[in-house]
Design a protein around this motif. Structure first.
Motif, PDB file in Angstrom:
ATOM      1  N   GLU A  64       0.831  -1.208   0.000  1.00 37.05           N
ATOM      2  CA  GLU A  64       0.000   0.000   0.000  1.00 37.05           C
ATOM      3  C   GLU A  64       0.866   1.259   0.000  1.00 37.05           C
ATOM      4  N   MET A  65       1.927   1.232   0.766  1.00 34.88           N
ATOM      5  CA  MET A  65       2.816   2.396   0.810  1.00 34.88           C
ATOM      6  C   MET A  65       3.585   2.555  -0.505  1.00 34.88           C
ATOM      7  N   PHE A  66       4.059   1.441  -1.065  1.00 33.09           N
ATOM      8  CA  PHE A  66       4.807   1.524  -2.318  1.00 33.09           C
ATOM      9  C   PHE A  66       3.936   2.034  -3.459  1.00 33.09           C
ATOM     10  N   LYS A  67       2.650   1.688  -3.433  1.00 40.04           N
ATOM     11  CA  LYS A  67       1.731   2.167  -4.468  1.00 40.04           C
ATOM     12  C   LYS A  67       1.613   3.686  -4.405  1.00 40.04           C
ATOM     13  N   ILE A  68       1.531   4.221  -3.192  1.00 38.00           N
ATOM     14  CA  ILE A  68       1.447   5.668  -3.015  1.00 38.00           C
ATOM     15  C   ILE A  68       2.730   6.336  -3.534  1.00 38.00           C
ATOM     16  N   LEU A  69       3.852   5.692  -3.284  1.00 40.18           N
ATOM     17  CA  LEU A  69       5.146   6.272  -3.654  1.00 40.18           C
ATOM     18  C   LEU A  69       5.528   6.069  -5.107  1.00 40.18           C
TER      19      LEU A  69
END
Length: 468
Positions: A459-464
């Motif tokens: 989820e965090m990597f998708k945002i980044l």
């Protein structure tokens, strides 16, 4: 003699007290077994206990209405919830069950209102108070909202230019407005006058020249707010009297002015020794408004409040496990917890806000003074205090103990998720913890569910912008 943590709390404060008790040597929160939640869900987790929201609303409403009755006050009391304190759907929905008004602070709040309307959570008779800086987009959305039939929508003008921007939009109907008075800040503030609101010395002239005979707007409310809260201090009463005097002067010029808005500012319990006489403060407010109106021979206004932190703050908690203890020198012992304090309770880091801090277990162990550190690499990721009632004293434990020490920060229900950016990117990529919602069913039984699991790396990597 063994100086246990339980002895410390029992001798220092009234304990048990509202919201906090022990069951089989484990802490409970509003009757909820934290041991049960830890064993079922693991840590860290954030919880919110929804029934506490209604309890707070009822308490304030009852005290205001009692003061109104005792003082033969002719105006009404109107409770508003300011959504910025906690925007979560389950929180706002719970507040709305108790017939509150709403306060908005940005253009995006209007989209939230429309979403609630589609769900039949609100109707078009709801009183909506629009605060915050009014961009053109914000003003357009408010006007559109009013054109859809939300006739009790009031735009609080934060500065003189907002009226100019509103007039340029040429609304097809008369717009209800309020005026916000700028307060003088306390002596220790970094600035003398709040950037919010219109100076009281300019208010009457502004009304006379630009509002009194204006066919587009109609004055309904005077609004003021003291940032340090509603307190029994010379500073608060001084600002209150200044706002009240301004109201009486404006009322003599405006037939349509009928509401006096106290803003927010009711404090919440931030330590076990907290004392605040809500009943006295409310009665003094009502009495002073009535006396001023009788003296000036004007009608007593309807009173509005915009309680955010007071509404939801005491409903929240966050529970951590102590991963390790580190003796860094002769006097400083660190308890390292399994998340980041900067990320989960940013108010403690940014504005040095204090919260109730208690262990969940090991109350029969001796206590010691500690610092609490998060697992991020930042020097500022800690919690401690020299304040007498907030000195961090927690149970000692052995590295060989079969059970870890668990600690909780309580009354964290307001602002923490909004400030830290719930579900977004946190410092050191430390994820938002699991979020648990607790309610009661019609029979009074506890009902809990996981609102959202701990944030994942994906989820965090998708945002980044990373891809596998």
């Amino acid at each position: 003699m063994k100086n246990t943590y339980f002895d410390l709390i029992e001798q220092s404060f009234y304990f048990p007290q509202e919201g906090f008790d022990l069951r089989d040597d484990y802490l409970t929160f509003n009757g909820i077994s934290l041991k049960y939640l830890i064993e079922k869900y693991g840590t860290p987790f954030r919880l919110i206990y929804l029934p506490k929201i209604g309890e707070q609303i009822k308490k304030a409403r009852n005290l205001f209405n009692r003061a109104i009755k005792n003082n033969a006050y002719k105006g009404t009391y109107n409770y508003s919830y300011c959504t910025k304190a906690n925007h979560f759907h389950h929180v706002v929905s719970e507040a709305l069950k108790h017939k509150v008004n709403l306060e908005t602070s940005s253009s995006f709040d209007i989209d939230l209102l429309l979403n609630l309307y589609k769900e039949n959570k609100i109707d078009k008779n709801l009183t909506i108070i629009h605060n915050g800086y009014k961009t053109d987009e914000y003003l357009r959305k408010i006007i559109d909202l009013q054109q859809q039939g939300f006739n009790n929508s009031i735009i609080i003008l934060d500065n003189i230019n907002e009226l100019k921007r509103l007039q340029r939009l040429k609304p097809s109907h008369k717009v209800k407005i309020g005026l916000r008075m700028a307060v003088n800040e306390e002596a220790q503030s970094n600035y003398y006058t709040s950037r919010l609101g219109i100076r009281h010395t300019e208010m009457l002239d502004f009304y006379s020249k630009h509002i009194k005979n204006n066919d587009i707007v109609e004055l309904k409310m005077l609004h003021y707010f003291v940032d340090s809260g509603i307190k029994d201090t010379l500073y608060y009463w001084g600002e209150f009297q200044r706002a009240l005097k301004l109201y009486t002067e404006l009322k003599k010029e405006s037939e349509t002015l009928s509401a006096f808005n106290l803003g927010g500012g009711f404090p919440i319990r931030n330590h076990l020794g907290f004392e605040y006489n809500y009943e006295y403060m409310i009665n003094e407010i009502i009495k002073n408004i009535k006396d001023a109106c009788v003296k000036e021979n004007i009608p007593e206004p309807d009173i509005y409040t915009e309680f955010g932190k007071y509404t939801v703050g005491e409903s929240g908690a966050i529970i951590f496990e102590v991963l390790e203890q580190k003796q860094q020198n002769d006097t400083e012992l660190w308890y390292i917890i399994n998340n980041s304090l900067m990320n989960t309770i940013p108010d403690a880091w940014s504005i040095h806000e204090k919260f109730i801090l208690l262990p969940v277990n090991k109350w029969q162990n001796e206590y010691r003074r500690v610092n609490i550190g998060g697992i991020s690499c930042d020097h500022s990721d800690y919690y401690n205090s020299e304040d007498l009632n907030q000195e961090v004293l927690l149970p000692s434990f052995s590295d060989d103990d079969n059970e870890a020490l668990y600690i909780g920060f309580f009354h964290t229900g307001a602002y923490q998720d909004a400030i830290s950016g719930y579900g977004g990117i946190k410092h050191c990529l430390i994820p938002s913890p699991k979020h648990i919602v607790i309610d009661r069913d019609e029979k009074g039984n506890y009902v809990e569910y996981v609102y959202r699991e701990e944030q994942s790396a994906d989820e965090m990597f998708k945002i980044l912008g990373y891809t596998k």
